[in-house]
Design a protein around this motif. Structure first.
Motif, PDB file in Angstrom:
ATOM      1  N   LEU A  58       0.823  -1.201   0.000  1.00 27.11           N
ATOM      2  CA  LEU A  58       0.000   0.000   0.000  1.00 27.11           C
ATOM      3  C   LEU A  58       0.861   1.257   0.000  1.00 27.11           C
ATOM      4  O   LEU A  58       1.920   1.302   0.626  1.00 27.11           O
ATOM      5  CB  LEU A  58      -0.899   0.015   1.237  1.00 27.11           C
ATOM      6  N   THR A  59       0.391   2.269  -0.696  1.00 23.50           N
ATOM      7  CA  THR A  59       1.003   3.584  -0.573  1.00 23.50           C
ATOM      8  C   THR A  59       0.527   4.210   0.732  1.00 23.50           C
ATOM      9  O   THR A  59      -0.323   3.655   1.438  1.00 23.50           O
ATOM     10  CB  THR A  59       0.608   4.483  -1.750  1.00 23.50           C
ATOM     11  N   GLN A  60       1.046   5.378   1.047  1.00 26.44           N
ATOM     12  CA  GLN A  60       0.600   6.056   2.268  1.00 26.44           C
ATOM     13  C   GLN A  60      -0.894   6.364   2.184  1.00 26.44           C
ATOM     14  O   GLN A  60      -1.629   6.220   3.168  1.00 26.44           O
ATOM     15  CB  GLN A  60       1.396   7.346   2.470  1.00 26.44           C
ATOM     16  N   ALA A  61      -1.355   6.766   1.003  1.00 25.29           N
ATOM     17  CA  ALA A  61      -2.788   7.032   0.822  1.00 25.29           C
ATOM     18  C   ALA A  61      -3.594   5.758   0.968  1.00 25.29           C
ATOM     19  O   ALA A  61      -4.681   5.755   1.563  1.00 25.29           O
ATOM     20  CB  ALA A  61      -3.033   7.656  -0.552  1.00 25.29           C
ATOM     21  N   GLY A  62      -3.064   4.646   0.446  1.00 26.06           N
ATOM     22  CA  GLY A  62      -3.756   3.369   0.573  1.00 26.06           C
ATOM     23  C   GLY A  62      -3.875   2.942   2.018  1.00 26.06           C
ATOM     24  O   GLY A  62      -4.926   2.445   2.453  1.00 26.06           O
ATOM     25  N   GLU A  63      -2.806   3.107   2.796  1.00 25.63           N
ATOM     26  CA  GLU A  63      -2.852   2.757   4.215  1.00 25.63           C
ATOM     27  C   GLU A  63      -3.898   3.581   4.958  1.00 25.63           C
ATOM     28  O   GLU A  63      -4.630   3.062   5.806  1.00 25.63           O
ATOM     29  CB  GLU A  63      -1.475   2.966   4.838  1.00 25.63           C
ATOM     30  N   ALA A  64      -3.963   4.885   4.631  1.00 24.35           N
ATOM     31  CA  ALA A  64      -4.948   5.755   5.284  1.00 24.35           C
ATOM     32  C   ALA A  64      -6.369   5.314   4.951  1.00 24.35           C
ATOM     33  O   ALA A  64      -7.242   5.263   5.823  1.00 24.35           O
ATOM     34  CB  ALA A  64      -4.728   7.199   4.854  1.00 24.35           C
ATOM     35  N   LEU A  65      -6.603   4.959   3.687  1.00 23.18           N
ATOM     36  CA  LEU A  65      -7.943   4.560   3.279  1.00 23.18           C
ATOM     37  C   LEU A  65      -8.347   3.225   3.907  1.00 23.18           C
ATOM     38  O   LEU A  65      -9.493   3.040   4.310  1.00 23.18           O
ATOM     39  CB  LEU A  65      -8.016   4.472   1.749  1.00 23.18           C
ATOM     40  N   VAL A  66      -7.398   2.299   4.026  1.00 23.64           N
ATOM     41  CA  VAL A  66      -7.699   1.019   4.664  1.00 23.64           C
ATOM     42  C   VAL A  66      -8.046   1.228   6.138  1.00 23.64           C
ATOM     43  O   VAL A  66      -8.940   0.565   6.679  1.00 23.64           O
ATOM     44  CB  VAL A  66      -6.513   0.040   4.525  1.00 23.64           C
ATOM     45  N   ARG A  67      -7.344   2.150   6.806  1.00 27.37           N
ATOM     46  CA  ARG A  67      -7.644   2.418   8.222  1.00 27.37           C
ATOM     47  C   ARG A  67      -9.084   2.878   8.402  1.00 27.37           C
ATOM     48  O   ARG A  67      -9.752   2.523   9.369  1.00 27.37           O
ATOM     49  CB  ARG A  67      -6.687   3.479   8.776  1.00 27.37           C
ATOM     50  N   HIS A  68      -9.563   3.681   7.465  1.00 33.37           N
ATOM     51  CA  HIS A  68     -10.927   4.203   7.576  1.00 33.37           C
ATOM     52  C   HIS A  68     -11.963   3.217   7.050  1.00 33.37           C
ATOM     53  O   HIS A  68     -13.146   3.331   7.394  1.00 33.37           O
ATOM     54  CB  HIS A  68     -11.056   5.516   6.795  1.00 33.37           C
TER      55      HIS A  68
END
Length: 222
Positions: A58-68
């Protein structure tokens, strides 16, 4: 606009580590997963995955979206449940998770009653022991969890934020050899069995028995 189905795909890819494994988990093809991931990246306007050969991260954006994603999907599930309840469950899908012995004893009767009252409702069943089943409920991966817990046991408070409907209290039955000193007793205090060798069930059940027996031994020493 971010769609819930795209979030489910993203979470599956993040969990499994590949499009093909995510497809197997979701019951669709690898190209379908790839297509939905591309649509999601287009929606958010930034890459969510970095593909390096067979590996994927995951990119940083992907990690953030998965968290939410878990909270978003859980909220959508709650909304769907409320609307279904209002509609009287004339149609729809219920995702049930149950511990194995519950699947063979309590679930069949409940499903038969549900089918008779709401024939248009589809039910899927997955087996898992608590606390894993409770985790699936919190993550929005199921709608109803049939689980068990022990009164006074460590972790019993883990259900405080859930809607709980008690179904029954199960008795603890001890089976002893035919020449055992306690044969014929109508009831036995577990303290009388603390020194006996045990054959117990699942790790959680066995752990609870060990904990109770250890507590009885400590009381005796005082």
């Amino acid at each position: 606009m971010i769609e819930a189905r795209h979030l489910r795909v993203l979470r599956a890819v993040a969990t499994t580590g590949s499009f093909s494994a995510a497809g197997r988990e979701l019951g669709c093809t690898q190209p379908a997963v790839s297509q939905q991931m591309k649509a999601l990246e287009t929606s958010v306007g930034t890459p969510l995955l970095i593909r390096t050969g067979r590996e994927m991260r995951l990119t940083q954006a992907g990690e953030a979206l998965v968290r939410h994603a878990s909270g978003i999907l859980a909220g959508l599930t709650a909304a769907e449940e409320e609307v279904a309840a209002i509609a009287g469950l004339r149609a729809g899908r219920v995702r049930l998770v149950s511990f194995p012995s519950g699947s063979s004893t309590l679930v069949p009767t409940a499903l038969a009653a549900l089918r008779e009252a709401h024939p248009g409702t589809r039910v899927s069943l997955e087996e898992a022991e608590p606390p894993a089943s409770v985790g699936l409920l919190r993550e929005g991966d199921c709608d109803v969890a049939l689980a068990f817990r022990y009164e006074g046991a460590a972790g019993a408070e883990e259900w405080d934020d859930l809607v709980v409907r008690p179904l029954l209290s199960d008795r603890l039955v001890a089976l002893v050899p035919e020449r055992h000193r306690l044969v014929g007793a109508e009831s036995v205090d577990i303290g009388e069995l603390t020194e006996e060798p045990w054959i117990a069930g699942c790790p959680r059940c066995r752990g609870q028995l060990i904990e109770v027996c250890a507590a009885r031994r400590r009381r005796r020493r005082r």
